[in-house]
Scaffold this motif. Sequence first.
Motif, PDB file in Angstrom:
ATOM      1  N   ILE A 164       0.820  -1.173   0.109  1.00 50.07           N
ATOM      2  CA  ILE A 164       0.040   0.108   0.005  1.00 50.07           C
ATOM      3  C   ILE A 164       0.824   1.384  -0.001  1.00 50.07           C
ATOM      4  CG2 ILE A 164      -1.593   1.399   1.365  1.00 50.07           C
ATOM      5  CD1 ILE A 164      -2.697  -1.368   2.335  1.00 50.07           C
ATOM      6  N   ALA A 165       1.758   1.073   1.060  1.00 48.62           N
ATOM      7  CA  ALA A 165       2.832   2.431   0.930  1.00 48.62           C
ATOM      8  C   ALA A 165       3.446   2.637  -0.462  1.00 48.62           C
ATOM      9  CB  ALA A 165       3.928   2.351   1.765  1.00 48.62           C
ATOM     10  N   TYR A 166       3.817   1.562  -1.221  1.00 48.03           N
ATOM     11  CA  TYR A 166       4.578   1.831  -2.624  1.00 48.03           C
ATOM     12  C   TYR A 166       3.591   2.256  -3.508  1.00 48.03           C
ATOM     13  CZ  TYR A 166       7.557   0.472  -6.395  1.00 48.03           C
ATOM     14  OH  TYR A 166       8.321   0.672  -7.539  1.00 48.03           O
ATOM     15  N   PHE A 167       2.205   1.680  -3.497  1.00 53.79           N
ATOM     16  CA  PHE A 167       1.079   1.999  -4.105  1.00 53.79           C
ATOM     17  C   PHE A 167       1.002   3.475  -4.301  1.00 53.79           C
ATOM     18  CE2 PHE A 167      -3.335   3.329  -4.369  1.00 53.79           C
ATOM     19  CZ  PHE A 167      -3.818   2.702  -5.614  1.00 53.79           C
ATOM     20  N   LEU A 168       1.121   4.168  -3.244  1.00 47.22           N
ATOM     21  CA  LEU A 168       0.878   5.549  -3.164  1.00 47.22           C
ATOM     22  C   LEU A 168       2.024   6.448  -4.110  1.00 47.22           C
ATOM     23  CD1 LEU A 168      -0.492   6.195   0.390  1.00 47.22           C
ATOM     24  CD2 LEU A 168      -1.675   6.277  -1.753  1.00 47.22           C
ATOM     25  N   PHE A 188       1.135  12.781  -2.537  1.00 44.45           N
ATOM     26  CA  PHE A 188       1.124  11.464  -3.040  1.00 44.45           C
ATOM     27  C   PHE A 188       2.644  10.854  -2.341  1.00 44.45           C
ATOM     28  CE2 PHE A 188      -2.652  11.348  -5.589  1.00 44.45           C
ATOM     29  CZ  PHE A 188      -3.297  10.501  -4.948  1.00 44.45           C
ATOM     30  N   ASN A 189       3.607  11.484  -2.856  1.00 44.45           N
ATOM     31  CA  ASN A 189       4.939  11.203  -2.264  1.00 44.45           C
ATOM     32  C   ASN A 189       5.167  11.294  -0.901  1.00 44.45           C
ATOM     33  OD1 ASN A 189       6.059  10.202  -4.780  1.00 44.45           O
ATOM     34  ND2 ASN A 189       6.652  12.257  -5.527  1.00 44.45           N
ATOM     35  N   MET A 190       4.815  12.405  -0.215  1.00 47.97           N
ATOM     36  CA  MET A 190       4.823  12.496   1.052  1.00 47.97           C
ATOM     37  C   MET A 190       4.131  11.500   1.849  1.00 47.97           C
ATOM     38  SD  MET A 190       6.760  15.012   1.560  1.00 47.97           S
ATOM     39  CE  MET A 190       7.650  16.271   0.821  1.00 47.97           C
ATOM     40  N   ILE A 191       2.882  11.169   1.552  1.00 48.90           N
ATOM     41  CA  ILE A 191       2.024  10.160   2.100  1.00 48.90           C
ATOM     42  C   ILE A 191       2.574   9.005   1.934  1.00 48.90           C
ATOM     43  CG2 ILE A 191      -0.284   9.082   2.329  1.00 48.90           C
ATOM     44  CD1 ILE A 191      -1.444  11.678   1.063  1.00 48.90           C
ATOM     45  N   GLY A 192       3.063   8.411   0.761  1.00 48.64           N
ATOM     46  CA  GLY A 192       3.671   7.203   0.692  1.00 48.64           C
ATOM     47  C   GLY A 192       5.117   7.171   1.504  1.00 48.64           C
ATOM     48  N   ASP A 193       5.720   8.156   1.384  1.00 47.65           N
ATOM     49  CA  ASP A 193       7.005   7.939   2.361  1.00 47.65           C
ATOM     50  C   ASP A 193       6.780   7.775   3.762  1.00 47.65           C
ATOM     51  OD1 ASP A 193       8.625   8.349  -0.005  1.00 47.65           O
ATOM     52  OD2 ASP A 193       8.864  10.492   0.164  1.00 47.65           O
ATOM     53  N   ARG A 194       5.593   8.512   4.342  1.00 50.32           N
ATOM     54  CA  ARG A 194       5.442   8.474   5.569  1.00 50.32           C
ATOM     55  C   ARG A 194       4.832   7.001   5.895  1.00 50.32           C
ATOM     56  NH1 ARG A 194       6.377   9.835  10.725  1.00 50.32           N
ATOM     57  NH2 ARG A 194       4.458   9.830  11.886  1.00 50.32           N
ATOM     58  N   LEU A 195       3.934   6.330   4.930  1.00 45.50           N
ATOM     59  CA  LEU A 195       3.619   5.104   5.155  1.00 45.50           C
ATOM     60  C   LEU A 195       4.668   4.134   5.116  1.00 45.50           C
ATOM     61  CD1 LEU A 195       0.116   5.157   3.401  1.00 45.50           C
ATOM     62  CD2 LEU A 195       0.662   5.297   5.862  1.00 45.50           C
ATOM     63  N   ARG A 196       5.529   4.166   4.360  1.00 43.83           N
ATOM     64  CA  ARG A 196       6.782   3.193   3.942  1.00 43.83           C
ATOM     65  C   ARG A 196       7.765   3.466   5.500  1.00 43.83           C
ATOM     66  NH1 ARG A 196      10.953   4.586  -0.780  1.00 43.83           N
ATOM     67  NH2 ARG A 196      11.144   6.394   0.718  1.00 43.83           N
TER      68      ARG A 196
END
Length: 286
Positions: A205-209, A268-276
């Motif tokens: 999911i993190a990579y999905f974003l 989207f990159n910020m949210i994905g990085d945070r989830l990662r």
Amino acid sequence: MAALDLEVEQTAATPARRGRLVFRLAIVWIAIIVVAAIAADWLPLGSPSELDLLARRSAPNADHWLGADALGRDLLSRIIFGARISLTVGLLAPLLGIVIGGGLGMLAGYFRGCFQTLVVGGIDVLLAFPPLVLALAITTYLGQSVLNITLTLGILSVPAFTRVARAATLRIAERDFVTAARALGAGHARILVRELLPNVAPPLIAYFLLVVAVIIVIEGALSFLGLGVPPPTPSWGGMIAEGRDSLDTAPSIAFLPAGAMFLTVLAFNMIGDRLRELTDPRSAVL
């Protein structure tokens, strides 16, 4: 000494607070864009394809809040309606990739052997083609439509999701809880769905974003090159291309959709990085 320790703690906490603030702002921006795109038909906006030749390249005014383009079309309306194209392709293409690629990666990492060799070989062949060039070729052959662009970019995202899912599955399949499930007589399907999937899903999911951000940029590049959704349907990449001829007289025609794309991709990159960071296996505790 106590004052020094307090200062060190405050200094260390500052980046964390800033990170949380940026994460929240990114979520707010994505929420605004998504809601505006969904509710565009009900917002007090003009038609994105309606011409007003008297307002060509006009500055922001009461009738056109962000101004008008070279044909007199309302920029705010076109940006919001254009968000539909970018978000539709940007979300559905990675969704196709995560379903196909995630499934293949989990199966390859779990069963291994010949099946893993076939999957990895097929992924390597697909990765050998430059993604943008392959997207250009497929789009040119199939035709310009939202469906064709989504399918093309979805297929191109499959290898990345396959690799992420396979790597996570290889790591998790050796854990004690998976071994215990096998010892208790659990079948392959139960282990994959009940034991592996909940642990493989977070990094996927993190990579999905992160892939959503990349797909939005690629869709914009295709539209910029004239291979995206055909006019008069607005898209951010197409609007940037249309604004090239007006950079000297009305740079906002190109800069406003470019800014919307930039902020959306950044969010989207910020949210994905945070989830990662939250799903990093090195810091995760089962």
